[in-house]
Design a protein around this motif. Structure first.
Motif, PDB file in Angstrom:
ATOM      1  N   LEU A 133       0.826  -1.206   0.000  1.00 15.25           N
ATOM      2  CA  LEU A 133       0.000   0.000   0.000  1.00 15.25           C
ATOM      3  C   LEU A 133       0.864   1.261   0.000  1.00 15.25           C
ATOM      4  CD1 LEU A 133      -3.054  -0.199   0.183  1.00 15.25           C
ATOM      5  CD2 LEU A 133      -2.885   0.199   2.638  1.00 15.25           C
ATOM      6  N   LEU A 151     -11.111   0.825   1.028  1.00 17.83           N
ATOM      7  CA  LEU A 151     -10.040   0.195   0.243  1.00 17.83           C
ATOM      8  C   LEU A 151     -10.687  -0.646  -0.844  1.00 17.83           C
ATOM      9  CD1 LEU A 151      -7.042  -0.812  -0.168  1.00 17.83           C
ATOM     10  CD2 LEU A 151      -7.605  -2.637   1.436  1.00 17.83           C
ATOM     11  N   THR A 153      -9.660  -3.276  -3.623  1.00 12.39           N
ATOM     12  CA  THR A 153      -8.547  -4.124  -4.087  1.00 12.39           C
ATOM     13  C   THR A 153      -9.004  -4.948  -5.289  1.00 12.39           C
ATOM     14  OG1 THR A 153      -7.394  -4.263  -1.977  1.00 12.39           O
ATOM     15  CG2 THR A 153      -7.128  -6.141  -3.455  1.00 12.39           C
ATOM     16  N   HIS A 229      -4.518  -1.582  -5.489  1.00 10.40           N
ATOM     17  CA  HIS A 229      -5.142  -1.162  -4.226  1.00 10.40           C
ATOM     18  C   HIS A 229      -5.444   0.326  -4.319  1.00 10.40           C
ATOM     19  CE1 HIS A 229      -3.929  -4.992  -2.510  1.00 10.40           C
ATOM     20  NE2 HIS A 229      -2.679  -4.746  -2.833  1.00 10.40           N
TER      21      HIS A 229
END
Ligand SMILES: NC(=O)C1=CN([C@@H]2O[C@H](COP(=O)(O)OP(=O)(O)OC[C@H]3O[C@@H](n4cnc5c(N)ncnc54)[C@H](OP(=O)(O)O)[C@@H]3O)[C@@H](O)[C@H]2O)C=CC1
Ligand SMILES: O=C([O-])CC(=O)C(=O)O
Length: 279
Positions: A133, A151, A153, A229
């Motif tokens: 990250l 987040l 992903t 991400h």
């Protein structure tokens, strides 16, 4: 020269897979100013294969406890969440610092509390590299003013294969032919269902709003060859939007190259006395 070697930190390595191998190579090449003295992996042949690639050969420990019962300064965990649950406390009790990659284990509040108490009692440090990250420095800085953190992903289904999620949902990774949202929920649930894929959600939680209030979306995209991400955070401070498009590690597609590089940089900094950049 002699005194430099004496002053160098001694490292024990738990886990000789994708990340562990690159850390060992970085120590061996001098990029990390340290001495790798002991390694351990479930699979002794992985330890042997790693040691055979090194110019300065560490000992292969007979069991994980031998890593921290020897006089190392830092144990690097690059193994699994179970390894953190089973060994982190005794490493700290043996007065070794600990670098943790399988950060998801720390979302169990009782585990985190016990380890933080041990850090205080034994005056030890736990290092959590930024992993795959970017932007954790900023999230930490604005923590008091954060209102929401998401987040997103996105990985190729191949990089998600084997996750506990697929046992529960009965979705087969091979049957995913279009971009599909697999999971939406808290970081806590994400880490339970994807323990080897989303440690980054644990890092983000610990830096910011905690594991119940950090939201996670996991997308399987058969067209992508990246581990992407995206962090979207908002609050009184303004907003943060950061996307990292990571190349997967050549030996473990679940793990991003950045995660490995970040572990190397974190350990390099921990073993060095120089300038610290970033908050
Ligand atoms: N913080 C972050 O941003 C990131 C964290 N990670 C996490 O870091 C860890 C290491 O990743 P990576 O190197 O890619 O993983 P690998 O699977 O490539 O290597 C891990 C190695 O450790 C071994 N291992 C697992 N548990 C234990 C244990 N309890 N004792 C001894 N050996 C053990 C594994 O054996 P076996 O294969 O037999 O299980 C394997 O050989 C993983 O938990 C991963 O999820 C990864 C990427 C990003
Ligand atoms: O390396 C990555 O992209 C992320 C990862 O596996 C994790 O957080 O566990």
């Amino acid at each position: 020269m002699f005194s430099i070697i004496i002053d160098m930190k001694k490292i024990g390595l738990l886990g000789c897979g994708a990340i562990g191998t690159q850390i060992a190579l970085a120590i061996d090449s001098g990029k990390i100013p340290a001495i790798l003295t002991h390694v351990y992996d479930f699979d002794r042949s992985k330890s042997e294969a790693l040691v055979s690639r090194l110019k300065k050969r560490p000992q292969i420990a007979e069991n994980p406890h031998m890593l921290s019962s020897n006089p190392v300064d830092i144990v690097v965990e690059a193994a699994s969440q179970d390894a953190v649950r089973n060994h982190a406390l005794s490493i700290l009790q043996n007065r070794r610092d600990l670098l943790i990659m399988s950060v998801g284990a720390l979302l169990d509040e009782s585990v985190l509390e016990i380890l933080l108490d041990a850090c205080r009692e034994f005056k030890r440090t736990i290092y959590l590299p930024s992993g795959a990250l970017a932007g954790l420095d900023a999230i930490r800085s604005v923590k008091e003013e954060l209102e929401s953190v998401l987040l997103v992903t996105t990985k190729n289904p191949k990089s998600l294969k084997g996750a506990r999620f697929f046992e529960v949902s009965k979705i087969d990774t091979d049957s995913i032919t279009t971009k599909t949202v697999l999971f939406e929920g808290s970081a806590k649930d994400a880490v339970n269902l994807f323990p080897a894929n989303i440690n980054v959600a644990a890092l983000l939680s610990l830096a910011g709003l905690g594991s119940h209030n950090t939201k996670v979306r996991i997308v399987a995209d058969p067209q992508t060859d990246k581990n992407t991400h995206q962090v979207i955070a908002q609050g009184k401070f303004g907003s943060i939007s950061i996307t990292v498009e990571n190349v997967p590690d050549s030996t473990n597609p679940k793990t991003s190259r950045l995660a490995t590089l970040s572990a190397v940089e974190c350990l390099r900094a921990a073993c060095s006395t120089d300038m610290r950049i970033g908050s």
